[in-house]
Motif scaffolding. Structure first.
Motif, PDB file in Angstrom:
ATOM      1  N   ALA A 208      40.395  36.994  46.792  1.00 34.45           N
ATOM      2  CA  ALA A 208      41.227  36.656  45.755  1.00 34.45           C
ATOM      3  C   ALA A 208      40.746  37.059  44.243  1.00 34.45           C
ATOM      4  O   ALA A 208      41.156  37.560  43.406  1.00 34.45           O
ATOM      5  N   VAL A 209      39.646  36.325  44.081  1.00 30.78           N
ATOM      6  CA  VAL A 209      38.997  36.288  42.659  1.00 30.78           C
ATOM      7  C   VAL A 209      38.440  37.685  42.269  1.00 30.78           C
ATOM      8  O   VAL A 209      38.602  38.158  41.219  1.00 30.78           O
ATOM      9  N   ILE A 210      38.099  38.385  43.327  1.00 29.52           N
ATOM     10  CA  ILE A 210      37.450  39.815  42.997  1.00 29.52           C
ATOM     11  C   ILE A 210      38.528  40.744  42.648  1.00 29.52           C
ATOM     12  O   ILE A 210      38.493  41.560  41.818  1.00 29.52           O
ATOM     13  N   MET A 211      39.851  40.754  43.398  1.00 29.77           N
ATOM     14  CA  MET A 211      41.008  41.612  43.265  1.00 29.77           C
ATOM     15  C   MET A 211      41.968  41.145  42.246  1.00 29.77           C
ATOM     16  O   MET A 211      42.368  42.028  41.575  1.00 29.77           O
ATOM     17  N   ALA A 212      42.344  39.863  42.184  1.00 31.48           N
ATOM     18  CA  ALA A 212      43.407  39.656  41.445  1.00 31.48           C
ATOM     19  C   ALA A 212      43.416  39.263  39.916  1.00 31.48           C
ATOM     20  O   ALA A 212      42.345  38.944  39.444  1.00 31.48           O
ATOM     21  N   ASP A 213      44.415  39.622  39.193  1.00 24.71           N
ATOM     22  CA  ASP A 213      44.716  39.025  37.829  1.00 24.71           C
ATOM     23  C   ASP A 213      44.846  37.647  37.627  1.00 24.71           C
ATOM     24  O   ASP A 213      44.404  36.981  37.005  1.00 24.71           O
ATOM     25  N   ARG A 214      45.686  37.273  38.454  1.00 22.80           N
ATOM     26  CA  ARG A 214      45.662  35.872  38.691  1.00 22.80           C
ATOM     27  C   ARG A 214      45.799  35.287  40.262  1.00 22.80           C
ATOM     28  O   ARG A 214      46.291  36.222  41.036  1.00 22.80           O
ATOM     29  N   VAL A 215      45.271  34.004  40.342  1.00 26.89           N
ATOM     30  CA  VAL A 215      45.241  33.580  41.805  1.00 26.89           C
ATOM     31  C   VAL A 215      45.981  32.228  41.820  1.00 26.89           C
ATOM     32  O   VAL A 215      45.779  31.309  40.764  1.00 26.89           O
ATOM     33  N   ILE A 216      46.987  32.121  42.564  1.00 30.14           N
ATOM     34  CA  ILE A 216      47.886  31.014  42.748  1.00 30.14           C
ATOM     35  C   ILE A 216      47.256  30.385  44.154  1.00 30.14           C
ATOM     36  O   ILE A 216      47.075  30.634  45.066  1.00 30.14           O
ATOM     37  N   VAL A 217      46.791  29.108  43.807  1.00 29.34           N
ATOM     38  CA  VAL A 217      46.414  28.115  44.796  1.00 29.34           C
ATOM     39  C   VAL A 217      47.268  27.254  45.312  1.00 29.34           C
ATOM     40  O   VAL A 217      47.945  26.543  44.520  1.00 29.34           O
ATOM     41  N   MET A 218      47.513  27.102  46.536  1.00 28.65           N
ATOM     42  CA  MET A 218      48.734  26.493  47.149  1.00 28.65           C
ATOM     43  C   MET A 218      48.076  25.018  47.983  1.00 28.65           C
ATOM     44  O   MET A 218      46.830  25.361  48.527  1.00 28.65           O
ATOM     45  N   ALA A 219      48.937  23.927  47.977  1.00 29.42           N
ATOM     46  CA  ALA A 219      48.392  23.015  48.677  1.00 29.42           C
ATOM     47  C   ALA A 219      48.746  22.962  50.123  1.00 29.42           C
ATOM     48  O   ALA A 219      49.637  23.722  50.466  1.00 29.42           O
TER      49      ALA A 219
END
Ligand SMILES: Nc1ncnc2c1ncn2[C@@H]1O[C@H](COP(=O)(O)OP(=O)(O)O)[C@@H](O)[C@H]1O
Ligand SMILES: [Mg+2]
Lengths: 256, 269
Positions: A208-219
């Motif tokens: 996620a971190v390598i690819m994205a502009d933003r990372v949405i973290v879900m619970a």
């Protein structure tokens, strides 16, 4: 047509989704009061524990499910059902096994709804197969392709109808580590070339971190957003970058 | 893709004998025929009840040159092909409709399940009353008996389609009719084909039985008449022909499937 970069493309407006209980089983509230927006051209990754509702979220956007309450808006309008502006790339490739590689890509172009848009089927298919590096495999059947090739073919089939957003549901989860890294690069390459908005579900924080502009973290269920992380590192990104590693560590701690 | 076969060292020796596969497959039947022939020649078996295969083949020659076999075969195959074709068309359409339309399923499923356990031959006397002693009654019972495997297999095929295939098509912009024609039908074809093969086998069984119960011409009638006049070599000549037809046509079906469904793999990896 597809809106300028930076414009709002998708909005979840206090969306709740509950699967009704069937045969005496209790109802499951999967998503609760979810609010977020995505801009045109963004690459957004969604991470969260398995079973937290990531696939469900994409299904809402694809129009396969209606929300129980709240609104899912696409370019300001509520989503009424599946449409070619929002294409899903399934976790288990859902290719048409009776069609060749070229036939799968051409399928959407030959549908009545998409005919007569001035695009030549053959040249569009050729261009897309080239984009996903399947040039030599036009006449192979999906059963003759490797896992990574099938995944790329899914992407090409989705791109054929010129969608505005690609909904990718753990597209790389089934691949071995090496193929997976290569495919991450290829998805980014496709994104840079086509400038599509991409929603990319994964349970791999690194990815996620390598690819994205933003990372949405879900619970965990019922799902709400734990955090939205903006990743401002320039591309191409390196795994060894200490700043990147720092973000990964922070998000990992969040999910534990 | 080759199925996994156990490889024993001694088996490999036989395989290395450089016989092509089809020749190897003839060894079994030929051995049985040879043992049978020798048993009859050396008086080990009662040739009145079990005549040597050579006698059956000799009689087959007589049947062919007399034109009798041709007539019987034509009559039987005509009935089989008509009944079978009816069963395939009706069975496939009904199976698809039942699988995809709730109302059709609710209407036809109880009817199918009620009729299915009834032996087609139990309905044959009735069929003779309705359609006469000629072709009509045979075509009717064959169509009835053979449509069940087509219906059930088609239904199973159309029901087991990966929902995501249909979702993908819908997202790409397919209409309901395009989904039926372009997704449901091709996805069900391997199952439909299995149903068709079973239907053909049943058609061959039913025609012989029906012609033994009530007919004036046909393979079943020929065999029954031979039995009643105690010409056992003719009974066997008829049985050989019937067996050969089943064997050859099943080979044909396999070829046909490879040609019609080149994408289909019997074993999924
Ligand atoms: N059609 C359905 N009916 C009932 N429950 C469902 C259905 N689809 C998913 N669920 C449940 O919703 C939850 C979230 O599923 P999903 O969105 O697939 O999670 P994820 O993709 O994050 O792993 C799971 O607990 C799952 O069992
Ligand atoms: Mg999922």
């Amino acid at each position: 047509m597809s809106g300028a970069p930076g414009q709002e493309l998708v909005r979840f407006d206090r969306v709740t989704l509950t699967f009704p209980g069937v045969n005496g089983r209790p109802a499951i509230e999967v998503i609760r009061q979810l609010d977020f927006r995505i801009e045109t051209g963004e690459f957004v990754a969604i991470i969260g524990p398995s079973g937290c509702g990531k696939s469900t979220l994409l299904s809402l956007l694809a129009g396969y499910l209606p929300p129980s309450s709240g609104r899912v808006l696409f370019r300001g309008k509520p989503i009424a059902g599946p449409a070619r502006e929002r294409m899903m790339v399934f976790q288990q490739p859902a290719l048409f096994p009776w069609l060749t590689t070229a036939g799968n890509v051409a399928y959407g172009l030959k549908l009545k709804a998409n005919r007569g848009n001035g695009r030549n089927v053959q040249s569009t298919v050729d261009a897309l197969l080239h984009l996903v590096q399947l040039d030599g495999f036009a006449h192979h059947y999906p059963s003759d392709l490797s896992g990574g090739m099938r995944q790329r073919l899914e992407i090409a089939r989705a791109l054929a109808v010129d969608p505005q957003v690609l909904l990718m549901d753990e597209p790389l989860a089934a691949l071995d580590a090496l193929t997976r890294r290569r495919m991450q690069g290829e998805v980014l390459h496709i994104w840079e070339k086509t400038r599509k908005t991409i929603l990319f579900v994964t349970h791999d924080i690194d990815e996620a971190v390598i690819m994205a502009d933003r990372v949405i973290v879900m619970a965990q269920r019922p799902t709400s957003i734990l955090e939205i992380e903006e990743v401002r590192l320039p591309r191409p990104r390196r795994r060894e970058d200490p700043e990147l590693a720092g973000i990964v560590r922070r998000l990992s701690a969040l999910l534990e | 893709m080759r199925p996994l076969v156990l490889r024993w060292p001694s088996f490999r020796l036989i395989e290395r004998a450089a016989l092509p596969r089809w020749a190897l497959r003839l060894v079994g039947p030929l051995t049985v025929l040879l043992g049978w022939e020798l048993g009859a020649r050396f008086g080990l078996i009662n040739t009145l009840l079990l005549p040597p295969p050579s006698a059956a083949f000799a009689d087959l020659g007589v049947l062919i040159s007399g034109g009798y076999l041709g007539k019987a075969l034509y009559a039987s195959l005509f009935r089989v092909v008509c009944g079978f074709a009816l069963a395939v068309v009706v069975g496939a359409l009904l199976g698809l409709a039942m699988a995809r339309i709730r109302l059709v399923d609710d209407f036809f499923d109880p009817i199918v399940e009620l009729l299915r356990p009834i032996s087609p031959l139990a309905l044959f006397p009735l069929a003779i009353l309705w359609f006469g002693i000629g072709d009509g009654s045979k075509i009717f019972v064959i169509a009835l008996a053979a449509c069940f495997p087509v219906i059930l297999n088609t239904f199973a095929g159309a029901r087991s389609i990966d929902a995501n295939l249909i979702r993908a098509a819908r997202s790409l912009g397919a209409s309901e009719f395009e989904i039926f024609k372009g997704i449901v039908l091709p996805a069900s074809l391997p199952h439909i084909f299995t149903g068709i093969r079973l239907a053909w086998g049943i058609s061959l069984i039913v025609i012989i039985a029906a012609e033994m119960v009530g007919a004036t011409v046909g393979m079943g009638y020929m065999v029954l008449e031979a039995q009643q006049t105690f010409r056992t070599e003719r009974v066997f000549a008829g049985i050989f022909v019937i067996g050969a037809i089943g064997f050859v046509t099943d080979l044909g079906f396999r070829r046909l499937r490879r040609w019609l469904l080149p994408w289909y793999r019997e074993t999924q990896d």
